[in-house]
Design an enzyme around this catalytic site. Structure first.
Site, PDB file in Angstrom:
ATOM      1  CD  GLU A   1     119.116  82.722 -74.115  1.00  0.00           C
ATOM      2  OE1 GLU A   1     118.408  83.191 -75.016  1.00  0.00           O
ATOM      3  OE2 GLU A   1     119.260  83.290 -73.003  1.00  0.00           O
TER       4      GLU A   1
ATOM      5  CD  GLU B  19     109.567  85.321 -77.311  1.00  0.00           C
ATOM      6  OE1 GLU B  19     110.389  84.480 -77.678  1.00  0.00           O
ATOM      7  OE2 GLU B  19     109.783  86.134 -76.392  1.00  0.00           O
TER       8      GLU B  19
ATOM      9  CD  GLU C  68     110.048  88.992 -73.467  1.00  0.00           C
ATOM     10  OE1 GLU C  68     109.398  87.948 -73.296  1.00  0.00           O
ATOM     11  OE2 GLU C  68     111.212  89.005 -73.911  1.00  0.00           O
TER      12      GLU C  68
ATOM     13  CG  ASN D 207     100.655  91.260 -69.077  1.00  0.00           C
ATOM     14  OD1 ASN D 207     101.065  91.078 -70.218  1.00  0.00           O
ATOM     15  ND2 ASN D 207     100.236  92.434 -68.637  1.00  0.00           N
ATOM     16  CB  SER D 208     105.528  88.269 -69.339  1.00  0.00           C
ATOM     17  OG  SER D 208     104.947  87.390 -70.261  1.00  0.00           O
TER      18      SER D 208
ATOM     19  CD  GLU E 101     115.135  87.103 -74.314  1.00  0.00           C
ATOM     20  OE1 GLU E 101     116.337  87.002 -74.584  1.00  0.00           O
ATOM     21  OE2 GLU E 101     114.254  86.529 -74.970  1.00  0.00           O
TER      22      GLU E 101
ATOM     23  CD  GLU F 116     112.248  89.187 -77.420  1.00  0.00           C
ATOM     24  OE1 GLU F 116     111.524  88.324 -77.889  1.00  0.00           O
ATOM     25  OE2 GLU F 116     112.976  88.999 -76.418  1.00  0.00           O
TER      26      GLU F 116
END
Lengths: 749, 749
Positions: A463, A556, A189, A212-213, A532, A550
């Site tokens: 989730e 998001e 991501e 930046n994840s 994810e 995703e």
């Protein structure tokens, strides 16, 4: 080429059907499998080695196979063949897909002495024994690229083996420009980096910073696939993989001038996670060579295999026309045909959902703030004190159902409907959700009935919090509940660290898990949209109920600080190669502070948002903004109502990575076309030649364009809507604002 | 004591109901929780610290709790109370069990500065913040020992935490004799070592040699629980744990004169597996102190906890009479009462099975030898070539059904009935069994029908090959199949390394798995007998459908080289403390070479074999030998027919660890008694005072004894059967041969 050829013995060459691509296989350097690849005579992949390092296992039975499959090979057989078939996907960008390639299959024999355990004592003696092992390396050469894979037939000396590392090399011919993400075992991501290959190491620190994840990077030159590159002489080159089923996801590690060993440990970087990094004993390739780096399991190993088996396909796409990168079906073609007998229940879907307001922070997934932590079996939810911010409540869900029903949307996603959100993430909680118990303000039965009365469905949300053992324990009951209430699609999520601890999102076991969920879902006629999860590699061809993923930086992030305006002009070249992305476009109110405390903002114009429904192909398309926001712009929202999400044909009209993409698509089963164009922060003037329309026919054309003064930051909601009648042969010139775009509907008269 | 006392502040003391045991708690050495324990004034546990080291987690949310729970405590509150209750187990050694203890609960408060992550950057700044945390240490003091545990209430500063190590100390008062197994994360099937504590390190290499089955040892002074000891002044001391539910199994690491750090890495031992051994920063205790060592997960951590929660109870049993070690119910009493509402379907069971002939090597679990390896979804079993050695075939199973029906046995275990045995072990195969597909020569429906016609049931077998993810995926269908065909009990197996890789048999996650299976089985009214699972800790009180475990060196080892004759005189003091063992006794033909190529032999006489049905208490008792072997000794087999496996009363008449055990038991719901005596290689003369019989009543007494010249090696099948009438007050003297024993039935007239 001239230097390399003399090293080769008994080289075998296969060319693409149109002759543009040539692939040569040989054995070099002591029997190491080697290949190279050219496009119109230009080097795409310079001579590169192939092979696998195997791990030694403590069990004698496995120890049989511990010697590497790297060198000492002889060619036992070569077979060439051709294949040409046209098939129809259950959903897709085109009705027909041609699978046309020439194939070279090289059977390699390795005669080696191996250490064998004698006896069963505590310190068993080692002896040497002869072993003969056979592998096949199969190449398929298409007009737009090639795929290669390792195949391991069942045989006496190769039945079970553990992979220490796969060493598939991709030697680049120059210091290309690359659009890359830091290689990471747990996330993809991050914002894409654009740099020369030689600049990756220098840019790496910036690329992995927390904003930046990045989570678990492994090397200062590690990058992810699909990796899009462009050479100075105008070749577009893309490296990815196809059909990654029960195997670890591949990263690439670049050899540069400073590389001393593969894999390098990332010193002093607290995000770095490198279990037992051991440099390979094999010589380093030349600089500008990418070497495969698989995602490890908790013990640092990369995979457990049983013959007969194969690796995924390692793919290299190439063209001198960037549009070919986008229209290629190479990844899908390298996957197996559909394995589901009945696919009638699979359908493209447009949806809205109770989601964006939680992402933005205006409402909450959780129902109560009363407890420091919860245990599912110890809470009486009817007595829990509501926090008053819970998004998934009956009133709001009815509002969304009404909006969907009134506006041609098929489904309504509701996140936060089920108990467990109070402490769901990053607590190492195994038993975090049960996937069947709604919060007290979500009337599961009544809401589904209301939705069905209004002609729409609810879209389930699971989730998992990456507690995969917990999800698998509840999967049967969770899917049974979906069947009982009439859900036919689920969005799954894998936020946070994997439980069992030590595993990674992209390991062999997790890839097996994602596919297990897809297969179990198919038994229940449920479509899956996994967030994810690992980046897709075209397995939606085989299991078309996997309608989305995703696996990249989605909308998001516009609420988490934003993504660059060129982000959506890169994703189709990279992330979308393996399959559709649930990007969740459609943010009309881009400045979140207008309606929330969130100061982030989406770097896109409103017209640009409409373009994404075309440029970001997916059979699953969300209208992600709030109903009340759409109601302020119903003339523009009309495009989202009208646009299809399944297609008989697609034509990429213009494309340049990170700059612009223009595409025309013909809606499935109709004569209507839709065109979208999206550009980066510099703006773009699209030239749309209407030569794809039926000759002699008239079309009602509606153009949703940026207003002349539109700008993704300064004036994002400035758009124009123009209607006219057009026909084939005409050309439309449409100005796209910085960070903008356009959308066109062409309704056949 | 005199040295220790001055260090203590505000010491709290609690004594056992009869006053023999005294336990004192205090804070020493900078607020470290400390306890000591005496028995009749003699030191049992000298002052010993309590505490837990916590792990630092990368997540800020977890980082709140990273400071250790080791020191800096203040006593906030102390509570004492008494408890006296008598309860009835669903099955057991006695009809009534008295739970009588005095309790001390110490509430401790820890005020500490903790490092806190500020911000969310890549290198987040650390700051210090105050935190206040509360734990409770609860002691229950019985007449035969004590239990202590840590309790963690839900609170602001302690919600989720990761355990780096638990540091519960047990400081022994001298160099006791101990009966110990090498501490091992994956097996407890070693032969027991007998040595002084000071000799453990020196004996460790011998103790872990390959023939002794060690797999993953962690320290040269690491031992397992239940650990039985005897002091020079005649105290019998036993350390174990109770109610180990969702927590890692505890080992003990001994501090001796050579200990330099906990945990020491085992250099040069190829069996050693020590993930990231990091010495504790806390000072070493005095020599002869055991310190808890929990089983790690794949990352080396010991557990993930969410408050409110507790650890298992850490138990110390003590007496000056060895028989008290065997009759103690301390472990059961420290477990929660039964949680199953309906237990009517749970029943003690005698069974035989198609098993021993495979263990011995005479027949095979697998059906075919045709393939180098198999994949379940790729084999047409009807076409596979039978190897002709498959044990679980229709004819043989009918033979066993007939034998069981004719001889008063309830069930017939059949191993190897289901596909997958061709390459089931140690191949890192995840998808190894499906638990529902029989081999073609096993007619699932017909055999169950035949068994039911004959009044017996088949006993299901689920070997998981330790691929727990695979088992959990199939559990629902596997239990549904059992319900459909009328099975009500399953023997599970966990041979080989755990999949997911890196996990261990005794980790928190695996302990959770075993209990998950038991709970799911209960929903299906299925009894569970788990082999190779973690050692039991009395949870059969709470879930009495857990009718058995292996978790020690069982009879199978008599075919793998044999076990020492004293082995079964040790197990009741050690392994059986936590719950019954499916030891599978009853081998009548001890020299396996008489009927197979196996040269191993059982170190026991035939009469000794009969004794095991009494000395090795279990509600599940197997007659493990072949029907044709029993048919040669039907007069002796009569005892196996007659003996009960559920009891109203039990009296341990004689006991000394590793020497001899004599026990009398009263069959449930009858007036009949059975007596058994088992001894080591030295022989023994048992003195059985019949004072437990009803006064004035006559009993038909049948004595199955070793013949005068019997010997476990030279003459194992020499036995005598004597019948007489006896009454209360009489005394029987019975000579047990070396490696022998005896059995008596006393039928009330």
């Amino acid at each position: 080429m001239l230097l390399a050829l003399p090293m080769m013995a008994a080289a075998q060459t296969v060319t693409s059907p149109n002759g543009n691509i040539s692939l040569t296989f040989s054995l070099t350097d002591g029997g190491r499998p080697t290949y190279e690849m050219t496009y119109k005579g230009k080097a795409v992949v310079k001579p590169s080695h192939l092979g696998l390092e195997l791990a030694r296992d403590k069990h004698a039975s496995m120890g049989l196979n511990e010697t590497d499959l790297m060198d000492g090979f002889q060619i036992a057989d070569t077979q060439t063949s051709s294949f040409d078939e046209t098939w129809q996907p259950v959903w897709g960008e085109t009705r027909d897909i041609r699978n046309h390639y020439n194939e070279l299959a090289v059977t390699l024999r390795q005669l080696k002495e191996k250490p064998v355990y004698k006896g069963s004592g505590n310190e068993p003696g080692l002896a040497l024994d002869k072993q003969e092992r056979t592998i096949i390396i199969r190449f398929r050469v298409y007009d737009d690229g090639m795929g290669l894979r390792y195949e391991f037939p069942q045989q006496r000396d190769l039945n079970y083996f553990l992979i220490k590392e796969e060493h598939t090399e991709f030697a680049m011919a120059g210091d290309h420009t690359a659009w890359w993400l830091p290689g990471d075992y747990d996330t993809q991501e991050q914002e894409t980096q654009q740099s020369r290959l030689s600049e990756i190491r220098g840019r790496f620190g910036e690329a992995v910073n927390w904003g930046n994840s990045s989570v678990a990077v492994f090397s200062p030159t590690g990058v992810q696939t699909s990796l899009q590159m462009k050479s100075d002489d105008g070749l577009y080159i893309n490296i990815h993989e196809a059909a990654c089923l029960d195997y670890a996801t591949m990263h690439l590690e670049l050899v540069d001038a400073q590389t001393k060993a593969l894999t390098t440990k990332l010193e002093g970087n607290s995000n770095a996670y490198t279990p037992n990094p051991k440099p390979s004993p094999y010589p380093l390739p030349a600089p500008f060579t990418f070497v495969s780096h698989l995602t490890p399991d908790a013990t640092g190993l990369k995979g457990a295999m049983q013959t007969p088996c194969t690796t995924p396909w390692r793919t290299v796409m190439v063209s001198d026309d960037a549009r070919d990168m986008l229209s290629s079906n190479l990844i899908l073609n390298l996957n197996e045909p559909c394995k589901l007998e009945d696919t009638s229940w699979i359908h493209p879907t447009k949806y809205c959902g109770v989601w964006w307001e939680m992402i933005v922070g205006k409402s909450s997934w959780n129902y109560t703030d009363e407890f420091p932590g919860i245990k599912l079996d110890q809470i009486d939810w009817t007595k829990a004190k509501a926090n008053g911010r819970h998004g998934a409540n009956n009133e709001k869900v009815r509002r969304y159902i009404d909006f969907a029903a009134d506006n041609g949307l098929d489904q309504v996603l509701v996140e936060g409907w089920n108990v467990g959100w109070e402490d769901w993430a990053n607590m190492w909680k195994r038993d975090v959700f049960d996937f069947v118990t709604p919060y007290p303000d979500f009337d599961l039965k009544a809401l589904n009935e209301y939705a069905h009365q209004r002609g729409v469905k609810l879209l389930m949300h699971h989730e998992t919090s990456s507690s995969t053992q917990n999800y698998e324990r509840h999967l049967h009951d969770a899917f049974a509940l979906m069947n009982r209430y009439g859900y036919d699609a689920v969005k799954t999520g894998y936020v946070g660290d994997i439980i069992p601890r030590g595993d990674h999102h992209y390991s062999q076991s997790m890839n097996n898990h994602y596919l297990y969920v897809v297969k179990e879902a198919a038994k229940h006629h449920i479509m899956v949209n996994a967030h994810e999860a690992t980046r897709p590699t075209g397995i939606c061809r085989t299991y078309p109920n996997m309608v989305g993923n995703e696996s990249a930086r989605g909308t998001e992030y516009e609420a988490f600080g934003g993504s660059r305006p060129d982000h959506t002009c890169i994703l189709p070249f990279t992330r979308l190669q393996g399959g559709p992305m649930d990007y969740t476009p459609g943010i009309f109110v881009t400045k979140l502070s207008e309606w929330s405390d969130n100061t982030s903002w989406a770097r896109i114009t409103l017209a640009g948002s409409l373009a994404l429904y075309l440029t970001m192909y997916s059979p699953l398309q969300m209208a992600a903004d709030l109903p009340e926001h759409y109601e302020r712009f119903m003339d523009a929202f009309q495009f989202i109502r009208d646009v299809a999400c399944d297609w008989d044909d697609s034509r990429y009209l213009e494309a340049e990575p990170a700059d612009y993409i223009t595409v025309a698509r013909k809606a499935k089963g109709t004569d209507n076309w839709f065109v979208g164009g999206k550009c980066d922060e510099n703006g773009h003037t699209a030239v749309v030649k209407l030569d794809f329309l039926d000759k002699g026919r008239k079309y009602e054309c509606t153009i949703y364009a940026d207003a002349p003064d539109a700008h993704y930051e300064k004036n994002p909601q400035a758009y124009t809507i123009t209607k006219r009648t057009v026909k084939a042969g005409q050309t439309l010139k449409i100005k796209e604002a910085p960070g903008g775009g356009f959308a066109i509907s062409l309704m056949a008269k």
